[in-house]
Design an enzyme around this catalytic site. Structure first.
Site, PDB file in Angstrom:
ATOM      1  N   GLY A  10       4.613  -4.826  -1.584  1.00 50.71           N
ATOM      2  CA  GLY A  10       3.721  -4.723  -2.740  1.00 50.71           C
ATOM      3  C   GLY A  10       4.385  -3.970  -3.886  1.00 50.71           C
ATOM      4  O   GLY A  10       5.519  -3.485  -3.763  1.00 50.71           O
ATOM      5  N   THR A  98      -6.512   3.095  -2.281  1.00 49.44           N
ATOM      6  CA  THR A  98      -7.819   3.638  -2.657  1.00 49.44           C
ATOM      7  C   THR A  98      -8.934   2.965  -1.848  1.00 49.44           C
ATOM      8  O   THR A  98      -8.700   1.984  -1.154  1.00 49.44           O
ATOM      9  CB  THR A  98      -8.070   3.448  -4.162  1.00 49.44           C
ATOM     10  OG1 THR A  98      -7.686   2.128  -4.532  1.00 49.44           O
ATOM     11  CG2 THR A  98      -7.268   4.436  -4.961  1.00 49.44           C
ATOM     12  N   ALA A 122      -4.395  10.646  -1.173  1.00 48.52           N
ATOM     13  CA  ALA A 122      -4.202  11.098  -2.559  1.00 48.52           C
ATOM     14  C   ALA A 122      -4.546   9.965  -3.513  1.00 48.52           C
ATOM     15  O   ALA A 122      -3.813   8.974  -3.582  1.00 48.52           O
ATOM     16  CB  ALA A 122      -2.773  11.574  -2.781  1.00 48.52           C
ATOM     17  N   HIS A 152      -6.517   0.528 -16.351  1.00 43.58           N
ATOM     18  CA  HIS A 152      -5.529   0.045 -15.379  1.00 43.58           C
ATOM     19  C   HIS A 152      -5.206  -1.425 -15.637  1.00 43.58           C
ATOM     20  O   HIS A 152      -5.966  -2.137 -16.291  1.00 43.58           O
ATOM     21  CB  HIS A 152      -6.062   0.201 -13.949  1.00 43.58           C
ATOM     22  CG  HIS A 152      -5.976   1.602 -13.426  1.00 43.58           C
ATOM     23  ND1 HIS A 152      -6.915   2.561 -13.730  1.00 43.58           N
ATOM     24  CD2 HIS A 152      -5.054   2.207 -12.629  1.00 43.58           C
ATOM     25  CE1 HIS A 152      -6.583   3.705 -13.151  1.00 43.58           C
ATOM     26  NE2 HIS A 152      -5.458   3.523 -12.463  1.00 43.58           N
ATOM     27  N   LYS A 156      -5.774  -4.659 -10.432  1.00 44.84           N
ATOM     28  CA  LYS A 156      -6.348  -3.601  -9.583  1.00 44.84           C
ATOM     29  C   LYS A 156      -7.655  -4.119  -8.986  1.00 44.84           C
ATOM     30  O   LYS A 156      -8.499  -4.655  -9.688  1.00 44.84           O
ATOM     31  CB  LYS A 156      -6.595  -2.345 -10.422  1.00 44.84           C
ATOM     32  CG  LYS A 156      -7.082  -1.162  -9.611  1.00 44.84           C
ATOM     33  CD  LYS A 156      -7.038   0.112 -10.422  1.00 44.84           C
ATOM     34  CE  LYS A 156      -7.634   1.290  -9.665  1.00 44.84           C
ATOM     35  NZ  LYS A 156      -7.032   1.521  -8.357  1.00 44.84           N
TER      36      LYS A 156
HETATM   37  P1  NAP Z   1      -0.124  -4.787  -4.178  1.00 46.49           P
HETATM   38  O1  NAP Z   1       1.055  -5.053  -5.066  1.00 46.49           O
HETATM   39  O2  NAP Z   1      -1.170  -5.855  -4.048  1.00 46.49           O
HETATM   40  O3  NAP Z   1       0.460  -4.436  -2.733  1.00 46.49           O
HETATM   41  C1  NAP Z   1      -0.300  -4.414  -1.565  1.00 46.49           C
HETATM   42  C2  NAP Z   1       0.602  -4.918  -0.455  1.00 46.49           C
HETATM   43  O4  NAP Z   1      -0.074  -4.737   0.787  1.00 46.49           O
HETATM   44  C3  NAP Z   1       0.905  -6.426  -0.599  1.00 46.49           C
HETATM   45  O5  NAP Z   1       2.299  -6.640  -0.446  1.00 46.49           O
HETATM   46  C4  NAP Z   1       0.111  -7.040   0.550  1.00 46.49           C
HETATM   47  O6  NAP Z   1       0.723  -8.184   1.087  1.00 46.49           O
HETATM   48  C5  NAP Z   1       0.172  -5.905   1.563  1.00 46.49           C
HETATM   49  N1  NAP Z   1      -0.792  -6.055   2.633  1.00 46.49           N
HETATM   50  C6  NAP Z   1      -1.984  -6.701   2.624  1.00 46.49           C
HETATM   51  N2  NAP Z   1      -2.553  -6.622   3.838  1.00 46.49           N
HETATM   52  C7  NAP Z   1      -1.701  -5.902   4.623  1.00 46.49           C
HETATM   53  C8  NAP Z   1      -1.717  -5.495   5.973  1.00 46.49           C
HETATM   54  N3  NAP Z   1      -2.740  -5.805   6.772  1.00 46.49           N
HETATM   55  N4  NAP Z   1      -0.684  -4.774   6.449  1.00 46.49           N
HETATM   56  C9  NAP Z   1       0.346  -4.450   5.654  1.00 46.49           C
HETATM   57  N5  NAP Z   1       0.439  -4.815   4.362  1.00 46.49           N
HETATM   58  C10 NAP Z   1      -0.589  -5.531   3.853  1.00 46.49           C
HETATM   59  O7  NAP Z   1      -0.871  -3.465  -4.629  1.00 46.49           O
HETATM   60  P2  NAP Z   1      -0.258  -2.121  -5.243  1.00 46.49           P
HETATM   61  O8  NAP Z   1      -0.333  -2.158  -6.714  1.00 46.49           O
HETATM   62  O9  NAP Z   1       1.053  -1.823  -4.591  1.00 46.49           O
HETATM   63  O10 NAP Z   1      -1.367  -1.061  -4.790  1.00 46.49           O
HETATM   64  C11 NAP Z   1      -1.661  -0.834  -3.436  1.00 46.49           C
HETATM   65  C12 NAP Z   1      -2.782   0.199  -3.315  1.00 46.49           C
HETATM   66  O11 NAP Z   1      -2.328   1.457  -3.826  1.00 46.49           O
HETATM   67  C13 NAP Z   1      -4.050  -0.125  -4.112  1.00 46.49           C
HETATM   68  O12 NAP Z   1      -5.182   0.302  -3.393  1.00 46.49           O
HETATM   69  C14 NAP Z   1      -3.881   0.705  -5.386  1.00 46.49           C
HETATM   70  O13 NAP Z   1      -5.110   1.012  -5.996  1.00 46.49           O
HETATM   71  C15 NAP Z   1      -3.236   1.937  -4.807  1.00 46.49           C
HETATM   72  N6  NAP Z   1      -2.467   2.771  -5.746  1.00 46.49           N
HETATM   73  C16 NAP Z   1      -2.517   4.101  -5.552  1.00 46.49           C
HETATM   74  C17 NAP Z   1      -1.756   4.955  -6.325  1.00 46.49           C
HETATM   75  C18 NAP Z   1      -1.785   6.440  -6.045  1.00 46.49           C
HETATM   76  O14 NAP Z   1      -1.104   7.212  -6.727  1.00 46.49           O
HETATM   77  N7  NAP Z   1      -2.542   6.872  -5.054  1.00 46.49           N
HETATM   78  C19 NAP Z   1      -0.940   4.435  -7.343  1.00 46.49           C
HETATM   79  C20 NAP Z   1      -0.904   3.052  -7.532  1.00 46.49           C
HETATM   80  C21 NAP Z   1      -1.661   2.222  -6.710  1.00 46.49           C
HETATM   81  P3  NAP Z   1       0.268  -9.656   0.565  1.00 46.49           P
HETATM   82  O15 NAP Z   1       0.532  -9.673  -0.892  1.00 46.49           O
HETATM   83  O16 NAP Z   1       1.138 -10.553   1.356  1.00 46.49           O
HETATM   84  O17 NAP Z   1      -1.209  -9.752   0.900  1.00 46.49           O
END
Ligand code: NAP
Length: 264
Positions: A10, A98, A122, A152, A156
């Site tokens: 991701g 989140t 976090a 955002h 998201k």
């Molecule tokens: P993203 O690009 O959609 O990445 C999510 C990844 O998780 C995708 O590669 C997805 O694969 C994979 N995934 C889905 N189901 C899974 C499973 N069962 N096991 C393992 N991997 C799986 O999203 P992102 O932007 O990286 O954000 C991810 C999360 O982090 C969100 O909830 C976002 O709100 C949060 N976030 C938090 C912060 C912080 O500072 N805390 C900062 C940024 C983002 P597929 O695409 O193949 O489904």
């Protein structure tokens, strides 16, 4: 610390792979992502082949790599079940995903404590965002009228953001402690949602547009004056120092910790 990254392909996962691999004190042992099992990590971080693999299921990744800590940036729909799986096997978990409710966090705390597995949830790993929240809480007793605008990217999944909810909670706690309340809101909405969503005494407005990464304004209204704190994450790199720090410190913080500020 042996680190496995869940959600490795991701947007956040790829940056975490790179940051952990580049840190001399941490050992990247693999990644998990459902559609990329078998691939080498190098495909996602643009390096020479590293012979570190991605696995298509969490359990497969755990069995193959025996991690000390798992960093999770996946999706709100699966994070609770995944966190239970990881903690019940005695593995520390750093969660950036989140969507976990207070009840779910309490359940994870007890599962983790029973297995001596620690957990950090976090909502925001950037140092600037943590400072924004801390400053907002300090100002709230002096400026009880406050609203949050979080902005955002349009991919998201959730709204409001976890950062906005945590900021509102910290502001509400500070106002309760100081025994102050916001002025009565006499506005009547002619379109539902026009005044945003409420977390107790704080209103949150969520903007979702292409072009943004992660941004937030906390606007305080005073007597003929306003005060605005604004934080901008300009790229996902801004979260990496916090993620790396969390991997290094997690073994010293028993149970579930909510918010990176407790590790600083
Ligand atoms: P993203 O690009 O959609 O990445 C999510 C990844 O998780 C995708 O590669 C997805 O694969 C994979 N995934 C889905 N189901 C899974 C499973 N069962 N096991 C393992 N991997 C799986 O999203 P992102 O932007 O990286 O954000 C991810 C999360 O982090 C969100 O909830 C976002 O709100 C949060 N976030 C938090 C912060 C912080 O500072 N805390 C900062 C940024 C983002 P597929 O695409 O193949 O489904």
């Amino acid at each position: 610390m042996r680190v496995l990254v869940n959600g490795a392909a991701g947007k956040m996962g790829r940056e975490v792979l790179k940051a952990v691999h580049n840190d001399v004190e941490l050992t990247l042992v693999g990644g998990v992502d459902p559609t990329h099992g078998g691939k080498d990590v190098s495909e996602f971080i643009g390096s020479q082949p590293l012979h570190i693999k991605l696995y298509s299921s969490l359990q497969e990744g755990i069995d193959a790599t025996k991690p000390d800590v798992i960093v999770d940036f996946t999706t709100p729909a699966i994070i609770f079940e995944n966190a239970k799986t990881m903690l019940s096997q005695g593995i520390h978990v750093v969660i950036g995903t989140t969507g976990l409710s207070a009840e779910q966090r309490a359940e994870l705390d007890s599962i983790g404590r029973a297995k001596s597995a620690n957990c950090l949830v976090a909502p925001n790993f950037s140092l600037g965002a943590v400072m924004m929240m801390k400053t907002a809480a300090e100002l709230a007793p002096y400026f009880p009228d406050v609203e949050i605008i979080e902005l955002h990217h349009n991919h998201k999944y959730d709204a409001p953001s976890g950062t906005a909810v945590l900021t509102a909670k910290l502001i509400n706690d500070a106002k309760t402690k100081a025994n102050v309340k916001s002025s009565e809101d006499l506005t009547r909405e002619s379109l539902p949602g026009a005044r945003g969503a409420k977390v107790d005494d704080v209103t949150i407005h969520s903007v979702r547009l292409p072009g943004y990464v992660a941004h937030q304004e906390v606007i305080f209204g005073g007597y003929d004056e306003t005060l605005i704190i604004r934080h901008d994450s300009l790229s996902r790199l801004s979260f990496m120092p916090g993620v790396v720090l969390a991997c290094k410190k997690i073994k010293s913080y028993p149970g579930l910790t909510y918010g990176l500020e407790h590790y600083l």
